[in-house]
Design an enzyme around this catalytic site. Structure first.
Site, PDB file in Angstrom:
ATOM      1  CG  HIS A  49      -0.525   0.243   2.518  1.00 44.30           C
ATOM      2  ND1 HIS A  49      -0.323   1.515   3.000  1.00 44.30           N
ATOM      3  CD2 HIS A  49      -0.223  -0.583   3.533  1.00 44.30           C
ATOM      4  CE1 HIS A  49       0.075   1.450   4.264  1.00 44.30           C
ATOM      5  NE2 HIS A  49       0.153   0.184   4.609  1.00 44.30           N
TER       6      HIS A  49
ATOM      7  CG  ASP B 227       1.949   1.297   8.014  1.00 45.39           C
ATOM      8  OD1 ASP B 227       1.719   0.884   6.868  1.00 45.39           O
ATOM      9  OD2 ASP B 227       1.114   1.243   8.935  1.00 45.39           O
TER      10      ASP B 227
ATOM     11  CD  GLU C 172      -3.282  -1.330   4.729  1.00 49.98           C
ATOM     12  OE1 GLU C 172      -3.262  -2.383   5.390  1.00 49.98           O
ATOM     13  OE2 GLU C 172      -2.995  -0.232   5.239  1.00 49.98           O
ATOM     14  CD  GLU C 173      -2.288   2.652   7.041  1.00 50.34           C
ATOM     15  OE1 GLU C 173      -3.073   2.113   7.838  1.00 50.34           O
ATOM     16  OE2 GLU C 173      -1.060   2.469   7.067  1.00 50.34           O
TER      17      GLU C 173
ATOM     18  CG  ASP D 195       1.252  -3.187   5.544  1.00 49.14           C
ATOM     19  OD1 ASP D 195       1.875  -2.123   5.759  1.00 49.14           O
ATOM     20  OD2 ASP D 195       0.052  -3.342   5.821  1.00 49.14           O
TER      21      ASP D 195
ATOM     22  CG  HIS E  80      -1.271   3.963  11.819  1.00 47.28           C
ATOM     23  ND1 HIS E  80      -2.450   3.277  11.915  1.00 47.28           N
ATOM     24  CD2 HIS E  80      -0.574   3.354  10.824  1.00 47.28           C
ATOM     25  CE1 HIS E  80      -2.458   2.286  11.020  1.00 47.28           C
ATOM     26  NE2 HIS E  80      -1.329   2.308  10.351  1.00 47.28           N
TER      27      HIS E  80
END
Ligand SMILES: [Zn+2]
Length: 687
Positions: A333, A343, A380-381, A409, A496
């Site tokens: 992603h 990420d 994707e998130e 990922d 995140h």
């Protein structure tokens, strides 16, 4: 100890004739030498320069970067756009109203050393959370799991009409939203407890890799997959959409907050004494409440004006020289909640370096036999949105021709290797890991992985079971396409966060980008191994043996329930699959010892591709029709945990004895279909 290449040169390559194996080994070694830390660093720095949330102009720039590179390397490229329902928060605010009134500062804020942290920060987004402006007493609900609410019930405490505050961990965050809303909470705050990824675990950013007191974990709170308004169908022009209010997204406002802000709310909560396991890492005694602390939570989104966003998946394609309709796909992603260095710029970089290497080989006339596809997925998130819309859009072609899907990922954020996927591809991943040097200089990736696992000589390092949670779900759990993934991890608390940045990566995660390059080398070897095999190297012996191990605990549960049901018929079917797999492997190996015409090879490969497709059913799981795969699924009550043989396991959990027996019988029939496909493959190769 020799180099990893020497080790790999010993022994045969499953699926390759003796003649082709030697050339294949040389090709894999040549290709795996092409990714470099310097090139990986270039992509990683370009892609982590700014936050690139799905549906923003910055994310269009990452699309252009990937497409331009792939074009320059000589790959065919394609962009597939979808318009998806994805409201973005426009205002996110939290106040402590009593005992004293003040607004909390939700921003993570700049860090001197980290230049990207000085850019405009992404709001503390709860993807697919609700909207509203509410004020109420606070109730601490521990992790917000179903069992935590059972405990609250026993304490006589309810969240109805209250603001629930939960800590991250132990479940997918969407489960926390669902359970809070079910019980009448009017807002949900979710915070990162220092016990989980903060100062209790290590030094905090920027002195160390862990989460600082103002660090926030953004994320999606949606329990479904793909565009919530187009379940099961692609979000293409003219598609019939369901109303968002019927799409299963949260209605209450949700805000992820730092433990610094959680302290402001939790410190003065009183009421019932907590069970000891509810105490977290903050320096005061936790209480459940309700109150006397009162909070106000206000979230607004662009839903009234611009609820739909365009997202872009990108594809780089090298057409196969012999079997262009058969495809090996690797994907990562491309969206993030901030700069996303780990990420998932690291995964995107791994895919880019693999594309660069195979592009270079193709230019020298060394195209793989099967088509190879290098994908990057958007959104994707928010709930695997880009990859889900794609598999729904292209399912027929994928069902027919996809040999494997490889997922990247968080490919590199530390030195510790981990892998997972379908048991049919684990032997190939181990073999490939044995052929790539570990950046630590202590042998191959496989050697270092084994050593870290400290397991007996007879055992192999354990691998993850794919229940969901990343872009493989559409390929594997929806369509039954064999899947593998891998990556290098390490300690960190910037998941995140605005601090998942170039500075974090170059200081703590992967200084020098050597693990980024190693992840790409593994990808290259996996792709070439699968794309050039005479006979596809799936290991259905390991697959059947893995399935067999799931039966004793299920059988024990059934015995304990005294239902008179049994898994015997399923055990017999799995035994049959194991025998068929052994017979096929023997026939394959002897067939590969002689010259094999194309027709039987093709027939055998077509049959092999049917094996795991047979373990899906069109109507899906009873609880979730989209999940067609009957081997693994995410636990419906947890989201992160994986359950094996989910149709049977969920039937038992539902307490319905006759349903459990029907599901056992159904699954046994599907294992028999898988065995029949293996028998077809064997017959195609038998003299
Ligand atoms: Zn990710």
């Amino acid at each position: 100890m020799g180099t990893a290449g020497d080790t790999a040169a010993q022994g045969s390559l499953p699926g390759y004739s003796t003649a082709s194996a030697a050339a294949q080994r040389r090709l894999e070694l040549d290709a795996a030498a092409l990714p470099t830390p310097a090139s990986a660093a270039e992509h990683a720095r370009a892609l982590s320069r700014e936050p690139h949330v799905a549906g923003t102009p910055a994310q269009a720039r990452t699309r252009d970067y990937v497409i331009e590179r792939m074009r320059a390397w000589g790959l065919d490229t394609e962009v597939r756009a979808y318009d998806v329902w994805m409201p973005h928060p426009t205002s996110v605010r939290v106040w402590r109203v009593s005992p004293d009134a003040r607004e909390l500062s939700l921003a993570e804020g700049p860090v001197d050393e980290d230049s990207s942290s000085r850019l405009t920060e992404v709001l503390p987004v709860a993807g697919y959370g609700g909207t509203g402006d509410v004020t109420a007493e606070v109730v601490y609900v521990n992790y917000g799991l179903i069992e935590d609410y059972t405990t609250l019930d026993s304490l006589g405490v309810s969240v109805r009409g209250k603001i629930a505050i939960a800590r991250y961990g132990r479940s997918f965050r969407g489960i926390k939203a669902r359970e809070a809303e079910r019980r009448g909470a009017i807002a949900l705050l979710v915070y990162s407890d220092p016990q989980d990824d903060g100062y209790v675990r290590g030094d905090v950013y920027p002195a160390g890799p862990m989460r600082p007191s103002h660090g926030v974990q953004r994320g999606s709170f949606f329990n479904g997959l793909g565009d919530p308004t187009t379940p099961g169908v692609p979000s293409v022009r003219g598609v019939q959409r369901i109303d968002p209010s019927a799409a299963g997204v949260a209605r209450i406002p949700i805000v992820p907050i730092s433990h610094g802000n959680a302290t402001e709310l939790l410190r003065d909560v009183r009421g019932k004494a907590i069970p000891q396991s509810w105490q977290g890492g903050l320096p005061f005694r936790y209480h459940v409440g309700p109150g006397p602390v009162t909070a106000r939570v206000a979230v607004a989104t662009d839903s009234p004006t611009a609820p739909y966003k365009t997202i872009w998946n990108t594809f780089g394609i090298i057409r196969g020289s012999e079997l262009p309709d058969e495809m090996v796909i690797i994907g990562a992603h491309r969206d993030a909640w901030g700069p996303g260095a780990g990420d998932n710029v690291s995964g995107t970089t791994s895919v880019l370096e693999a594309a660069r290497a195979l592009g270079a080989l193709a230019k020298r006339g060394m195209r793989p036999k099967r088509t190879v596809v290098f994908a990057t997925w958007d959104a994707e998130e928010w709930g695997l949105v880009g990859s889900t819309e794609y598999v729904e859009d292209d399912s027929l072609r994928l069902m027919r021709g996809a040999v494997a899907y490889l997922n990247q990922d968080v490919a590199a954020s530390g030195p510790n290797f981990g892998g997972g996927g379908s048991p049919s591809l684990r032997a190939t991943l181990r073999s490939v890991a044995g052929s790539v040097d570990d950046p630590s200089g202590k042998g191959s990736v496989y050697d270092v992985w084994r050593h870290a696992a400290s397991i007996p000589d007879s055992a192999e390092p354990s691998m993850g079971d794919p229940g969901g949670g990343s872009d493989f779900a559409g390929f594997y759990n929806h369509l039954g396409i064999p899947h593998a993934d891998w990556g290098f991890g390490g300690p960190g608390g910037v998941y995140h966060s605005a601090y998942d940045s170039r500075y974090w990566m170059e200081t703590f995660g992967d200084p020098g980008y050597r693990y980024h390059a190693a992840a790409a080398r593994l990808g290259i070897a996996m792709m070439l191994r699968l794309a050039n095999a005479d006979i596809l190297p799936y290991d259905y012996l390991e697959f059947a043996r893995t399935m067999r191990r799931y039966l004793p605990p299920i059988e024990k549960t059934l015995r304990d329930r005294k239902w008179g049901t049994s898994t015997a018929v399923l055990g017999t079917a799995i035994d049959r699959m194991e025998r068929s797999a052994a017979a096929f492997a023997a026939t394959r190996d002897s067939a590969l010892g002689r010259t094999l015409p194309a027709a039987p090879r093709r027939a055998a490969n077509a049959a092999l591709m049917r094996v795991e497709r047979s373990l899906t059913r069109p109507e899906g799981l009873r609880t979730r029709p989209w999940v067609r795969g009957l081997v693994y699924a995410a636990d419906e009550d947890n989201g992160y945990a994986t359950i094996a043989l989910p149709s049977v396991s969920e039937a038992i959990r539902s307490g319905d004895a006759s349903l459990a027996q029907r599901e056992v019988d159904d699954l046994a029939r599907r294992f028999d279909a898988a065995s029949a496909a293996l028998e077809d493959a064997r017959r195609a190769l038998a003299r």
